[in-house]
Each structure stands twice: as structure tokens, then as C-alpha cells.
Design an enzyme around this catalytic site. Structure first.
Site, mmCIF file in Angstrom:
data_model
loop_
_atom_site.group_PDB
_atom_site.id
_atom_site.type_symbol
_atom_site.label_atom_id
_atom_site.label_comp_id
_atom_site.label_asym_id
_atom_site.label_seq_id
_atom_site.Cartn_x
_atom_site.Cartn_y
_atom_site.Cartn_z
ATOM 1 N N ASP A 65 31.829 33.711 -8.669
ATOM 2 C CA ASP A 65 30.760 34.595 -9.123
ATOM 3 C C ASP A 65 29.736 34.823 -8.013
ATOM 4 O OD1 ASP A 65 29.610 32.081 -9.186
ATOM 5 O OD2 ASP A 65 28.984 32.176 -11.288
ATOM 6 N N SER A 66 29.938 34.166 -6.865
ATOM 7 C CA SER A 66 29.189 34.519 -5.655
ATOM 8 C C SER A 66 29.493 35.960 -5.240
ATOM 9 C CB SER A 66 29.532 33.567 -4.512
ATOM 10 O OG SER A 66 30.940 33.442 -4.347
ATOM 11 N N ASP A 104 36.181 32.396 -11.362
ATOM 12 C CA ASP A 104 35.003 31.860 -12.039
ATOM 13 C C ASP A 104 34.776 32.522 -13.386
ATOM 14 O OD1 ASP A 104 33.899 29.805 -10.557
ATOM 15 O OD2 ASP A 104 32.591 31.112 -9.373
ATOM 16 N N GLU A 201 29.483 20.349 -5.454
ATOM 17 C CA GLU A 201 28.616 21.158 -4.605
ATOM 18 C C GLU A 201 27.280 20.472 -4.372
ATOM 19 O OE1 GLU A 201 26.745 25.684 -4.191
ATOM 20 O OE2 GLU A 201 28.195 25.231 -5.785
#
Length: 284
Positions: A65-66, A104, A201
């Protein structure tokens, strides 16, 4: 001096190195962890870049979704829709052959219930994904279990979870202090529910080591040190498309500067009349 007898030394020398599969499938992830082969993952969002990364031998392509930040100009991932992700996933899946495509689940498409997660994930699988990724630990267990039992492989995501940035106070390291034990418990819960891997992350490397050791499924790190079972980066960060990148990124190229230089040369050539040159067109 080695303590190995000559026959023992020969046996060590003949142990074959782990080989990469011709097409990466879900079972190859656990196999890589067992063999000690590091896994590689890069993001991809379109049919231009995805096949280049696929040809390079990347194990997994994450349709992250980046996409919202990198391709759509958003300042966060929260505005990315399921339709956005379906379109990007379809483009990546159509244009690649070897890599495992992970898509995602965007914000507000899985948090309400396991059934909502199933309906959203089904759309991404129909678009060509081989697995989906969602953020969060124990609160997501029922969703992970339903998806896994329904034939939809799931990658978990712990540590800094961008979709929760307004709750956790923005990008920051997660897992320090009391958060360590909670993160291990989250990772084990995701594994028990059927997750095939977990992204870590912005996690301290000592915590990433502990989580990795606790799991039978692989961990994929981003800003989590070198001791996870694999690594993931945003492709545009990796090749230097922007001037700023997070501190945990290594630029393996400076493609952004190359593109700007090429475009500037094109502008100059058009303006001074050297392009098109005779070899660029057919004269009658």
C-alpha cells in the site's frame, strides 16, 4: 588448524548450496528458512518495473500500500483503496513469472471482521496475488485463520505498522522494553493461525533475532537488522528515485538522477534542434 579428518572435510566441501526455485511458491518460504537461504522481497506496483525485478531473481514482489506514497502522491497509505490495490496487483501478476506476488490489504478493508478480510482478500487473489499481507498481531488472528483455512496465504506485519500511524505516533522503532514479549506473542499467534511469514518493520535487531528464533515461519525485515530470514525494501528507495530515503535503506543505484539527466538532455536536444536527427526518422 582444522580438526576435521580428510574425509570429513571432503563431506563439508560437497554439501550443495541452497538452490533457488524456478518459481517461488508458499512452501519455498519455510524451506528457505530451514536451509538458511536468505529471502528477498521488493515492492512493485506496475507492469513496467515488476518484470525487471522478477528477472533479477527477487523471491517475492510486494504490491504494497506504499503504492499510495510512491505512485499516487499521497502523504500516507491511509488513502489507498481496495480498487487501487486490485489494479496494481493485476498489473504485477500479469507481468511476472517467477516471484511470489504478495498484495497488501489496505486500511479499512479487513479490521472490522474476519469476514470483511476474506471478502477483501478474495478480490486481491482474483487479481492474481499468491498471498496477502495485513498489519497487526493478536487482534488479527481470527482473520488470518479464516483466510488460511480458505486457501488464502497470509503474511503478517509487526513492528511499525503504517496504517496505525495515527495511533502509535508516526514512524518509530517498536519492540523496545515491554513491547518485546508482546511482539513475540503476536508473532507466535500469527504463526499458529496459519501465517506463512511475518514482516518486521523498524524493530531493534536484538528483538528481531528473538522473534526470528521463536518462529518456524520466516521473518522479513525492513529496518530490523541483518538477522531476519529475509529483507524487503521499497523498490524506488533501493534504486535512488528520490533524494530522501529512510536511514535503513541502502541505495544500490541512483536511477532518479539518471532519469533527470536524460530528460534534461532530451529537452536541450529538442530546443537546439539536434533531435530528431536524420537517423531518428525516415526521409521521403
Amino acid at each position: 588448524m582444522s580438526s576435521l579428518a580428510p574425509s570429513d572435510a571432503a563431506a563439508v566441501d560437497t554439501v550443495p548450496a541452497p538452490t533457488k526455485p524456478k518459481k517461488v511458491r508458499v512452501h519455498h518460504l519455510a524451506q528457505a528458512k530451514q536451509q538458511g537461504r536468505k529471502l528477498t522481497m521488493l515492492t512493485a506496483y506496475d507492469a513496467l518495473i515488476a518484470p525487471l525485478l522478477d528477472a533479477a531473481g527477487v523471491d517475492m514482489l510486494l504490491v504494497g500500500d506504499s503504492y499510495g506514497n510512491v505512485m499516487l502522491g499521497y502523504d500516507s497509505t491511509l488513502r489507498v483503496t481496495l480498487d487501487d490495490m486490485v489494479r496494481a496487483t493485476s498489473a504485477v501478476a500479469r507481468s511476472t513469472r517467477r516471484a511470489l506476488v504478495v498484495a497488501d490489504l489496505p486500511f479499512a478493508t479487513y479490521e472490522a471482521s474476519a469476514q470483511q478480510a476474506f471478502e477483501s482478500a478474495s478480490q486481491l487473489m482474483r487479481a492474481g496475488a499468491h498471498a496477502v499481507k495485513l498489519e497487526g498481531g493478536r487482534p488479527r488472528v481470527e482473520a488470518v485463520r479464516l483466510l488460511s483455512q480458505s486457501g488464502i496465504p497470509v503474511v503478517g506485519h509487526l513492528g511499525y505498522t503504517p496504517q496505525s500511524e495515527n495511533t502509535i505516533g508516526g514512524p518509530r522503532m517498536r519492540g523496545r522494553g515491554d513491547q518485546r514479549d508482546a511482539m513475540i506473542a503476536d508473532a507466535l499467534a500469527l504463526q499458529d493461525a496459519g501465517a506463512i511469514a511475518v514482516v518486521l518493520e523498524m524493530v531493534p535487531d536484538n528483538v528481531a533475532i528473538d522473534v526470528t528464533a521463536a518462529l518456524e515461519i520466516p521473518t522479513i525485515g525492513i529496518g530490523a537488522g541483518p538477522h531476519t530470514d529475509g529483507q524487503v525494501l521499497v523498490w524506488s528507495d533501493m534504486v535512488g528515485m528520490q533524494e530522501w530515503v529512510p536511514s535503513f535503506v541502502h541505495r544500490f543505484a541512483q536511477i532518479g538522477r539518471e532519469i533527470t539527466a536524460a530528460a534534461a538532455e532530451y529537452v536541450e536536444s529538442v530546443e537546439d534542434g539536434t533531435f530528431p536527427a536524420p537517423e531518428n526518422y525516415h526521409q521521403q
